[in-house]
Design a protein around this motif. Structure first.
Motif, PDB file in Angstrom:
ATOM      1  N   ILE A  44       0.839  -1.193   0.000  1.00  0.00           N
ATOM      2  CA  ILE A  44       0.000   0.000   0.000  1.00  0.00           C
ATOM      3  C   ILE A  44       0.876   1.246   0.000  1.00  0.00           C
ATOM      4  CG2 ILE A  44      -1.688   1.337   1.321  1.00  0.00           C
ATOM      5  CD1 ILE A  44      -2.636  -1.344   2.528  1.00  0.00           C
ATOM      6  N   LEU A  45       0.583   2.163  -0.907  1.00  0.00           N
ATOM      7  CA  LEU A  45       1.206   3.483  -0.911  1.00  0.00           C
ATOM      8  C   LEU A  45       0.291   4.446  -0.177  1.00  0.00           C
ATOM      9  CD1 LEU A  45       3.269   5.631  -1.996  1.00  0.00           C
ATOM     10  CD2 LEU A  45       1.739   5.854  -3.989  1.00  0.00           C
ATOM     11  N   GLU A  56       0.587   3.682  10.421  1.00  0.00           N
ATOM     12  CA  GLU A  56       0.847   2.882  11.619  1.00  0.00           C
ATOM     13  C   GLU A  56      -0.203   1.786  11.783  1.00  0.00           C
ATOM     14  OE1 GLU A  56       2.277   4.055  16.043  1.00  0.00           O
ATOM     15  OE2 GLU A  56       0.320   4.875  15.479  1.00  0.00           O
ATOM     16  N   GLU A  57      -1.476   2.138  11.578  1.00  0.00           N
ATOM     17  CA  GLU A  57      -2.546   1.162  11.722  1.00  0.00           C
ATOM     18  C   GLU A  57      -2.472   0.105  10.627  1.00  0.00           C
ATOM     19  OE1 GLU A  57      -5.956  -0.982  12.755  1.00  0.00           O
ATOM     20  OE2 GLU A  57      -4.587   0.278  13.893  1.00  0.00           O
ATOM     21  N   MET A  58      -2.183   0.511   9.388  1.00  0.00           N
ATOM     22  CA  MET A  58      -2.115  -0.470   8.308  1.00  0.00           C
ATOM     23  C   MET A  58      -0.902  -1.387   8.469  1.00  0.00           C
ATOM     24  SD  MET A  58      -3.645   1.579   4.975  1.00  0.00           S
ATOM     25  CE  MET A  58      -2.709   3.104   5.164  1.00  0.00           C
ATOM     26  N   LEU A  59       0.194  -0.867   8.987  1.00  0.00           N
ATOM     27  CA  LEU A  59       1.350  -1.714   9.309  1.00  0.00           C
ATOM     28  C   LEU A  59       0.978  -2.712  10.404  1.00  0.00           C
ATOM     29  CD1 LEU A  59       4.135   1.005   9.238  1.00  0.00           C
ATOM     30  CD2 LEU A  59       4.094  -1.044   7.795  1.00  0.00           C
ATOM     31  N   ARG A  60       0.232  -2.249  11.398  1.00  0.00           N
ATOM     32  CA  ARG A  60      -0.191  -3.131  12.488  1.00  0.00           C
ATOM     33  C   ARG A  60      -1.030  -4.293  11.951  1.00  0.00           C
ATOM     34  NH1 ARG A  60      -4.247  -4.441  15.513  1.00  0.00           N
ATOM     35  NH2 ARG A  60      -5.711  -3.074  14.409  1.00  0.00           N
ATOM     36  N   ARG A  61      -1.763  -4.026  10.876  1.00  0.00           N
ATOM     37  CA  ARG A  61      -2.602  -5.062  10.266  1.00  0.00           C
ATOM     38  C   ARG A  61      -1.821  -5.984   9.342  1.00  0.00           C
ATOM     39  NH1 ARG A  61      -8.614  -2.658   9.148  1.00  0.00           N
ATOM     40  NH2 ARG A  61      -8.724  -1.183  10.890  1.00  0.00           N
ATOM     41  N   GLY A  62      -0.524  -5.755   9.210  1.00  0.00           N
ATOM     42  CA  GLY A  62       0.321  -6.660   8.439  1.00  0.00           C
ATOM     43  C   GLY A  62       0.540  -6.281   6.993  1.00  0.00           C
ATOM     44  N   PHE A  63       0.090  -5.091   6.596  1.00  0.00           N
ATOM     45  CA  PHE A  63       0.302  -4.666   5.218  1.00  0.00           C
ATOM     46  C   PHE A  63       1.712  -4.102   5.022  1.00  0.00           C
ATOM     47  CE2 PHE A  63      -4.400  -4.263   5.635  1.00  0.00           C
ATOM     48  CZ  PHE A  63      -4.733  -5.214   4.678  1.00  0.00           C
ATOM     49  N   ASP A  64       2.189  -4.171   3.789  1.00  0.00           N
ATOM     50  CA  ASP A  64       3.483  -3.625   3.390  1.00  0.00           C
ATOM     51  C   ASP A  64       3.240  -2.176   2.962  1.00  0.00           C
ATOM     52  OD1 ASP A  64       5.982  -3.055   2.397  1.00  0.00           O
ATOM     53  OD2 ASP A  64       5.792  -4.334   0.624  1.00  0.00           O
TER      54      ASP A  64
END
Length: 200
Positions: A44-45, A56-64
């Motif tokens: 995800i960009l 931060e939230e999208m990283l927490r969900r395991g996305f790159d």
């Protein structure tokens, strides 16, 4: 046309610490909708990441997640939050092709000049992989202008925003939802939330 507005960028340069550090929660509900069709670990960009809360939230969900912002000062603030590099990127300098499964642009493309917006969306479309998701939010209105803090906004109607996405055949779907909310200036604001899926 450049998306760079010196007065708007100047505001974010001066207010970077306060803007990034304010008590703003990630856009959980919008991220839920955006991420629903993405595979685990999808790339995800994020454009205009601000203080980095959504990345931060999208990283927490395991996305790159690849976080970016047009303001060097905000990029620095987000990097401190995220513990990783945040690239300084103006919208019109996005030049990647089929590089991302999703593009997240919460409350940032609303600063793009009206004439420049279709071309910026063209670049986002090119950067998406087939069936990729694109989310963006805008302050609704009828004419471009500046807010009480001096920031430029394009203030689009729903119809104008839909036109900026170009030919419908480029997208599997395009949904635009309107709701009331507020922003950094704490003023009551009509928001437009757009979610588009690129054609396969």
């Amino acid at each position: 046309m450049s998306s760079k507005d010196d007065q708007t960028l100047g505001f974010y340069a001066e207010e970077a610490g306060a803007y990034a550090g304010r008590d703003r929660q990630a856009e959980h509900r919008r991220i839920d909708i955006f991420a629903a069709g993405l595979a685990p670990g999808a790339r995800i960009l994020e454009l205009g990441c601000g203080g980095g809360q959504d990345s931060e939230e999208m990283l927490r969900r395991g996305f790159d997640v690849v976080p970016t912002d047009g303001s060097p000062e905000l990029a620095q603030q987000a990097a401190q939050r995220l513990g990783r590099e945040v690239r300084v990127l103006l919208f019109e300098n996005l030049d990647e092709v089929a590089a991302y499964d999703g593009v997240w642009a919460h409350a940032c493309l609303l600063h793009a000049p009206r004439p420049a917006l279709p071309g910026i969306i063209d670049r986002i479309h090119a950067a998406l992989r087939p069936c990729g998701a694109f989310y963006a939010s805008f302050k609704a209105g009828e004419a471009e202008g500046r807010d009480s803090l001096g920031r430029y906004f394009n203030y689009l109607s729903s119809a104008e925003l839909r036109d900026a996405f170009g030919a419908p055949s480029r997208w599997q779907s395009l949904q635009i939802e309107e709701e009331m909310g507020s922003g950094y200036d704490r003023m009551a604001t009509r928001w437009l939330h757009a979610l588009a899926i690129k054609a396969s």
